[in-house]
Design an enzyme around this catalytic site. Sequence first.
Site, PDB file in Angstrom:
ATOM      1  N   CYS A   2      33.366 -59.114 -65.819  1.00  0.00           N
ATOM      2  CA  CYS A   2      31.915 -60.136 -66.036  1.00  0.00           C
ATOM      3  C   CYS A   2      32.144 -61.351 -67.693  1.00  0.00           C
ATOM      4  CB  CYS A   2      31.105 -59.081 -66.859  1.00  0.00           C
ATOM      5  SG  CYS A   2      30.482 -57.596 -65.808  1.00  0.00           S
ATOM      6  N   ARG A  27      36.184 -63.343 -64.274  1.00  0.00           N
ATOM      7  CA  ARG A  27      36.243 -62.160 -64.607  1.00  0.00           C
ATOM      8  C   ARG A  27      34.892 -61.206 -64.313  1.00  0.00           C
ATOM      9  NH1 ARG A  27      37.166 -60.372 -69.683  1.00  0.00           N
ATOM     10  NH2 ARG A  27      38.303 -62.010 -71.440  1.00  0.00           N
ATOM     11  N   TRP A  73      30.349 -58.849 -62.450  1.00  0.00           N
ATOM     12  CA  TRP A  73      30.935 -57.645 -62.007  1.00  0.00           C
ATOM     13  C   TRP A  73      30.284 -56.715 -61.857  1.00  0.00           C
ATOM     14  CZ3 TRP A  73      33.475 -52.778 -61.808  1.00  0.00           C
ATOM     15  CH2 TRP A  73      33.651 -52.404 -61.557  1.00  0.00           C
ATOM     16  N   ASN A 108      28.215 -57.123 -70.970  1.00  0.00           N
ATOM     17  CA  ASN A 108      29.741 -56.416 -70.590  1.00  0.00           C
ATOM     18  C   ASN A 108      30.016 -55.236 -70.835  1.00  0.00           C
ATOM     19  OD1 ASN A 108      29.805 -59.492 -69.615  1.00  0.00           O
ATOM     20  ND2 ASN A 108      31.654 -59.601 -70.960  1.00  0.00           N
ATOM     21  N   GLY A 109      30.093 -54.665 -70.001  1.00  0.00           N
ATOM     22  CA  GLY A 109      30.388 -53.307 -70.617  1.00  0.00           C
ATOM     23  C   GLY A 109      29.907 -52.163 -70.049  1.00  0.00           C
ATOM     24  N   GLU A 500      53.684 -51.984 -55.483  1.00  0.00           N
ATOM     25  CA  GLU A 500      53.273 -53.536 -55.458  1.00  0.00           C
ATOM     26  C   GLU A 500      53.309 -54.451 -54.845  1.00  0.00           C
ATOM     27  OE1 GLU A 500      51.653 -56.592 -57.647  1.00  0.00           O
ATOM     28  OE2 GLU A 500      51.412 -54.846 -58.126  1.00  0.00           O
ATOM     29  N   LYS A 504      49.267 -55.782 -53.088  1.00  0.00           N
ATOM     30  CA  LYS A 504      48.157 -56.893 -52.721  1.00  0.00           C
ATOM     31  C   LYS A 504      48.164 -57.130 -51.289  1.00  0.00           C
ATOM     32  CE  LYS A 504      49.692 -58.766 -56.848  1.00  0.00           C
ATOM     33  NZ  LYS A 504      49.118 -57.125 -56.922  1.00  0.00           N
ATOM     34  N   GLU A 507      44.554 -55.400 -52.151  1.00  0.00           N
ATOM     35  CA  GLU A 507      43.558 -55.774 -52.213  1.00  0.00           C
ATOM     36  C   GLU A 507      42.780 -58.128 -52.052  1.00  0.00           C
ATOM     37  OE1 GLU A 507      45.263 -55.989 -57.022  1.00  0.00           O
ATOM     38  OE2 GLU A 507      46.238 -57.207 -56.155  1.00  0.00           O
ATOM     39  N   HIS A 523      58.287 -36.209 -44.530  1.00  0.00           N
ATOM     40  CA  HIS A 523      57.994 -34.805 -45.628  1.00  0.00           C
ATOM     41  C   HIS A 523      55.935 -35.492 -45.071  1.00  0.00           C
ATOM     42  CE1 HIS A 523      61.249 -33.855 -46.760  1.00  0.00           C
ATOM     43  NE2 HIS A 523      61.561 -34.308 -47.532  1.00  0.00           N
ATOM     44  N   LYS A 622      39.384 -59.698 -62.388  1.00  0.00           N
ATOM     45  CA  LYS A 622      40.817 -60.169 -62.898  1.00  0.00           C
ATOM     46  C   LYS A 622      40.969 -58.701 -64.209  1.00  0.00           C
ATOM     47  CE  LYS A 622      44.472 -61.875 -63.392  1.00  0.00           C
ATOM     48  NZ  LYS A 622      45.441 -61.338 -62.811  1.00  0.00           N
TER      49      LYS A 622
END
Length: 627
Positions: A2, A27, A73, A108-109, A500, A504, A507, A523, A622
């Site tokens: 946000c 954000r 967000w 925000n929060g 990673e 990616k 995402e 396994h 982000k």
Amino acid sequence: MCGIVGAVSNRNIVPILVQGLARLEYRGYDSCGVAVYVNGLQRARSTARVAELAEQVSASHLEGSTGIAHTRWATHGAPVVHNAHPHFSHGAGADAYSRPGRIALVHNGIIENHDQLRAMLQAKGYVFQSQTDTEVIAHLIDSRYDGDLFEAVKAAIAQLRGAYAIAVFCKDEPQRLIGARAGSPLILGVGQGGQEHFLASDAMALAGVTDQIVYLDEGDVVDIQIGKYWLFDKQGKPVPAAQRPVKTVHAHSGAAELGPYRHFMQKEIFEQPRAIADTLQGVDGIVPELFDQQMNHAPGSNAAHVFKEIDSVLILACGTSYYSGCTAKYWLESIAKIPTQVEVASEYRYRESVPNPRTLVVTITQSGETADTLAALRHAQSLGMTHTLTICNVATSAMVRECELTYITRAGIEIGVASTKAFTAQLAGLFLLTLALAQAKGSLSEIEEARHLKAMRHLPAALQAVLALEPQIIAWAEDFAKKENALFLGRGLHYPIALEGALKLKEISYIHAEAYPAGELKHGPLALVTSAMPVVTVAPNDALLEKLKSNMHEVRARGGVLYVLADADSHIESGEGIHVIRMPEHYGELSPLLHVVPLQLLAYHTACARGTDVDKPRNLAKSVTVE
């Protein structure tokens, strides 16, 4: 997550608010809105992007000299217009929504006790229009308002549990704006000779408007009026200007321009040679002072002293930063010979652990405001582990202010939600830390230091050569775009790089992807392997290559199709069911910085082929400033 922008001025500030939102859209982009005082409270809200909000504002001729704006967000409540910020309060009673509201608020929060507060306010007659925890704050302030907005906000936030950054104004005091923060970042911008003032989540929102910034500390409340402002700490005491000085912060808006690139992610992938060069700028030798980038050290807290004192390392991070920490563990234990533990920050503080006061606690974060990592740092400090160091991309962030030692990665502003250049810059900073600790512990000879520094200086050129592989990776992406699952394999310090790469892909392309140490195939994961499951293999020519080749044979024996990133001298050839891209050169300990780049490009071009929103993937943001 946000973004907040607010302003008090003598001019129309709506264009500034909307422009600030555009710069903070990374954000959060589930919804957005702006509210101003125009003979009462007026607002425009949208579940589209900021560009659509700008059109709506222009069409309605919305103007005002006091206002707030927000890009969201979603946490509480779906991304629909009635849940979008700003939220208004209304008087209690059955006719509440037939009467104009007086409190406008953005937040925000996450407010953890919103259910209890909602019930209390409903009992007083307040009617709720949204499912958000934010609307609770607006009504709570309204319930405490008696002609002084500052006092109402102060009384209301004393009842909140959780994290918040808020900006609030009231129609009865139209040239006054109150901001408060606890657990979420908020800054004050001083503009035009001090005659107008701003609030924002990030200095970048105010680029071109003001570069005079005051960073609010945890628990601060700021009272902003025309030509003046007052700051109060969490005890409610006035804060002297010397304790919250005005700093000149050059947040360049040009860094947020696409230029010739299709997406910010693509731009940031190709910026990696420059980002690494900038991150290593001025590194002429390995000295502890590289990590003394923090001001106002306490006695004995300089890097030279700390590095000699510590006997272990604890790395705390989330997401992509966590994978950079996992890579650094291999370096720290093999080169510096220091026992290293890597913890997911969001888990660390919720379990019983055994503290060691001689541990160096290393946090890794792009923004320096990641809520989970900040909380984990504070938990470690509360356990008596006071030697702290952060690898961070934002020199003015809370993480930098709260750690003893710092290494600033100069990757520049990263807009794409899926981190790329920040990750490789983190790896560069962590490798320097490894060498500095090895030197402090007597594990690094002058010859080895010279060899490692030579390799690091060559990294920008080596990365350029890897980026030239893009056409071959695009061909792979055409295959991957048709899949719904993928498996990534790596061994040793390339296992975190496989992790990673899988992150990616999931995402931004929404393909389900998992990563495993290649030796773990038999396994369990081998049960998933069919001709429909592409298997990406990171295959540098290192001591584990022959073991890795055996794992690749296991995949081929089950009909799996391999996509291999191999060094030139690894003797792995393309053939039926195996596609090979050859890396330009083997890069030893620094190989992870090179091998991750094709995985970034693979995710990017697969997402493009599938038509997803690359820079703003669904459900993500982000800067993660909530738990």
